[in-house]
Design an enzyme around this catalytic site. Structure first.
Site, PDB file in Angstrom:
ATOM      1  CG  ASN A 118      11.461   1.042   8.353  1.00  0.00           C
ATOM      2  OD1 ASN A 118      12.029   1.562   8.983  1.00  0.00           O
ATOM      3  ND2 ASN A 118       9.885   0.893   8.193  1.00  0.00           N
TER       4      ASN A 118
ATOM      5  CE1 TYR B 135      -1.675  -3.710   5.854  1.00  0.00           C
ATOM      6  CE2 TYR B 135      -0.517  -3.871   7.618  1.00  0.00           C
ATOM      7  CZ  TYR B 135      -0.656  -3.677   6.039  1.00  0.00           C
ATOM      8  OH  TYR B 135      -0.038  -3.866   5.332  1.00  0.00           O
TER       9      TYR B 135
ATOM     10  N   GLY C  47      10.438  -9.451  14.364  1.00  0.00           N
ATOM     11  CA  GLY C  47      11.401  -8.358  14.172  1.00  0.00           C
ATOM     12  C   GLY C  47       9.713  -7.148  14.460  1.00  0.00           C
TER      13      GLY C  47
ATOM     14  CG  ASP D  39       8.796  -0.541  11.306  1.00  0.00           C
ATOM     15  OD1 ASP D  39       7.789   0.140  10.474  1.00  0.00           O
ATOM     16  OD2 ASP D  39       9.453  -1.795  10.775  1.00  0.00           O
TER      17      ASP D  39
ATOM     18  CG  ASN E 209       7.022 -15.589  20.889  1.00  0.00           C
ATOM     19  OD1 ASN E 209       6.815 -15.150  19.953  1.00  0.00           O
ATOM     20  ND2 ASN E 209       8.210 -16.540  20.153  1.00  0.00           N
ATOM     21  NE  ARG E 210       4.759 -20.867  17.203  1.00  0.00           N
ATOM     22  CZ  ARG E 210       4.458 -20.590  16.050  1.00  0.00           C
ATOM     23  NH1 ARG E 210       3.281 -21.111  15.406  1.00  0.00           N
ATOM     24  NH2 ARG E 210       5.291 -20.380  15.039  1.00  0.00           N
TER      25      ARG E 210
ATOM     26  CE  LYS F  45      10.807  -4.063   7.713  1.00  0.00           C
ATOM     27  NZ  LYS F  45       9.582  -3.729   8.965  1.00  0.00           N
TER      28      LYS F  45
ATOM     29  CG  LEU G 162      -2.145  -1.198   0.882  1.00  0.00           C
ATOM     30  CD1 LEU G 162      -2.377  -1.312   2.436  1.00  0.00           C
ATOM     31  CD2 LEU G 162      -2.814  -1.446   0.428  1.00  0.00           C
ATOM     32  CB  SER G 163       4.898   2.176   0.441  1.00  0.00           C
ATOM     33  OG  SER G 163       4.601   1.572   2.387  1.00  0.00           O
TER      34      SER G 163
HETATM   35  P1  ATR Z   1       7.980 -10.059  11.593  1.00  0.00           P
HETATM   36  O1  ATR Z   1       8.938  -9.852  11.275  1.00  0.00           O
HETATM   37  O2  ATR Z   1       5.980 -10.072  11.281  1.00  0.00           O
HETATM   38  O3  ATR Z   1       7.343 -10.682  13.836  1.00  0.00           O
HETATM   39  P2  ATR Z   1       8.924 -12.877  12.354  1.00  0.00           P
HETATM   40  O4  ATR Z   1      10.339 -11.833  12.898  1.00  0.00           O
HETATM   41  O5  ATR Z   1       9.128 -14.328  11.653  1.00  0.00           O
HETATM   42  O6  ATR Z   1       7.893 -12.010  11.741  1.00  0.00           O
HETATM   43  O7  ATR Z   1       7.635 -13.298  13.874  1.00  0.00           O
HETATM   44  C1  ATR Z   1       6.743 -13.572  14.303  1.00  0.00           C
HETATM   45  C2  ATR Z   1       5.524 -13.922  15.378  1.00  0.00           C
HETATM   46  O8  ATR Z   1       4.578 -13.874  15.481  1.00  0.00           O
HETATM   47  C3  ATR Z   1       7.098 -14.713  16.189  1.00  0.00           C
HETATM   48  O9  ATR Z   1       6.338 -14.098  17.752  1.00  0.00           O
HETATM   49  C4  ATR Z   1       6.086 -15.826  15.947  1.00  0.00           C
HETATM   50  O10 ATR Z   1       6.488 -17.068  17.533  1.00  0.00           O
HETATM   51  P3  ATR Z   1       7.736 -17.663  17.309  1.00  0.00           P
HETATM   52  O11 ATR Z   1       8.735 -17.118  17.914  1.00  0.00           O
HETATM   53  O12 ATR Z   1       7.490 -18.868  18.045  1.00  0.00           O
HETATM   54  O13 ATR Z   1       8.286 -18.214  15.837  1.00  0.00           O
HETATM   55  C5  ATR Z   1       4.762 -15.377  16.337  1.00  0.00           C
HETATM   56  N1  ATR Z   1       4.487 -16.388  15.557  1.00  0.00           N
HETATM   57  C6  ATR Z   1       3.726 -16.741  14.113  1.00  0.00           C
HETATM   58  N2  ATR Z   1       3.376 -17.395  14.039  1.00  0.00           N
HETATM   59  C7  ATR Z   1       2.233 -17.289  15.104  1.00  0.00           C
HETATM   60  C8  ATR Z   1       1.302 -18.590  15.341  1.00  0.00           C
HETATM   61  N3  ATR Z   1      -0.011 -19.682  14.902  1.00  0.00           N
HETATM   62  N4  ATR Z   1       1.130 -18.472  16.708  1.00  0.00           N
HETATM   63  C9  ATR Z   1       1.683 -18.021  17.583  1.00  0.00           C
HETATM   64  N5  ATR Z   1       3.012 -17.031  17.423  1.00  0.00           N
HETATM   65  C10 ATR Z   1       2.646 -17.182  16.182  1.00  0.00           C
END
Ligand code: ATR
Length: 283
Positions: free
Chosen positions: A91, A225, A133, A106, A153-154, A70, A20-21
């Site tokens: 970015n 979004y 990130g 960001d 976090n997961r 990035k 969209l940028s």
């Molecule tokens: P971004 O730069 O968009 O943050 P990223 O560095 O790949 O992308 O990070 C994605 C984040 O969303 C991570 O915290 C990831 O959790 P993990 O560290 O466990 O991978 C989280 N994430 C992605 N898919 C997920 C899911 N289905 N359920 C829970 N957390 C998820």
């Protein structure tokens, strides 16, 4: 009219066709009567160094950088801002006197968006979901503005290492949380989802556990979004909390980049209106 004096900026990413940028920035240039254009610049992984040399040779004024470049641009830059350094991602690049200067808007964009929504993070406590990130930009900027934080976090180890890094900066109290169920939700004022959970086409997914309540005093910010109203934001609204959609961060990170390139205050309202017109993907 494009003429001999037109100044160029653009978006370096792969792919870039759904971004969209270009719409947002070209609308802003037009509104301020600036003879500038923002171009999509698809650059395949592995060709970042060549692309940056090309931008210098072609006298571009700067670029935004998106997935997957990035981090990859960093070794090729002449200078990098303290925020970009800590966040570990760039970015926005400003090209000045033949030099490439790396920034990250960001985090500041996120902060401007939550402030615009009427939430001042100073002295408050946030719960951040995710440790990737996008989370790094959010967590660093919130900590800088004096907001204490819990990070969940997961993959728990990633939340722990991000919290440790932030603790070392001594900005604000940051703690990792392995179980959301054990957290005192009344201590928290702001929930931020930085994960892609809930993004189209997985619109039924929600990063917040179904069995946990969402307190009514919370502000809930979803970086996703698309769709504008995610499942998380619907749940927040139903609980009486304040939902804020992720478009504001997109607008403000762009507005800050615009200012870095042109030296002019960006017409953020006009940029937002350009995005509001964008047809939302079904779902
Ligand atoms: P971004 O730069 O968009 O943050 P990223 O560095 O790949 O992308 O990070 C994605 C984040 O969303 C991570 O915290 C990831 O959790 P993990 O560290 O466990 O991978 C989280 N994430 C992605 N898919 C997920 C899911 N289905 N359920 C829970 N957390 C998820």
């Amino acid at each position: 009219m494009i003429d001999g004096r037109t100044q160029l900026v653009g978006l370096l990413g792969w792919p870039v066709e759904h971004s969209l940028s270009p719409t947002m920035h070209n609308t802003a240039f037009k509104a301020l009567d600036l003879n500038w254009r923002y171009l999509p610049l698809p650059v395949a992984p592995g060709r970042v160094k060549e692309a940056l040399a090309g931008l210098l040779a072609l006298n571009f004024r700067g670029v935004n950088v998106t997935v997957p470049h990035k981090q990859a641009v960093i070794p090729h830059l002449d200078q990098i801002s303290p925020a970009a350094q800590v966040i570990g991602a760039v970015n926005t690049i400003v090209i000045k006197d033949g030099h490439l200067l790396g920034h990250n808007t960001d985090g500041e964009g996120f902060l401007a968006a939550v402030r615009e929504a009427g939430f001042d993070p100073a002295g408050k406590r946030a719960l951040v979901l995710g440790a990737g990130g996008a989370a790094r930009a959010v967590v660093y900027t919130l900590a800088q503005s004096g907001c204490a934080m819990s990070i969940h976090n997961r993959t728990a180890a990633r939340a722990q290492s991000l919290a440790r890094e932030m603790q070392a900066l001594k900005l604000a109290a940051v703690e990792p949380v392995s179980q959301l169920e054990t957290l005192d939700l009344n201590r928290i004022d702001l929930l931020v989802n930085t994960t892609p959970v809930g993004m189209w086409p997985q619109v039924q997914a929600c990063p917040w556990p179904r069995m946990l309540s969402l307190p009514a005093h919370w502000t809930v910010y979803d970086l996703v979004y698309n769709p504008r109203e995610t499942r998380l934001l619907k749940q927040a609204k139903a609980a009486g909390a304040r939902p804020v959609d992720g478009l504001g961060m997109l607008v403000w990170q762009g507005a800050l980049a615009f200012k870095l390139w042109t030296g002019r205050d960006a017409p953020a309202g006009i940029m937002r209106a350009a995005l509001d017109q964008w047809a939302v993907t079904p779902g």
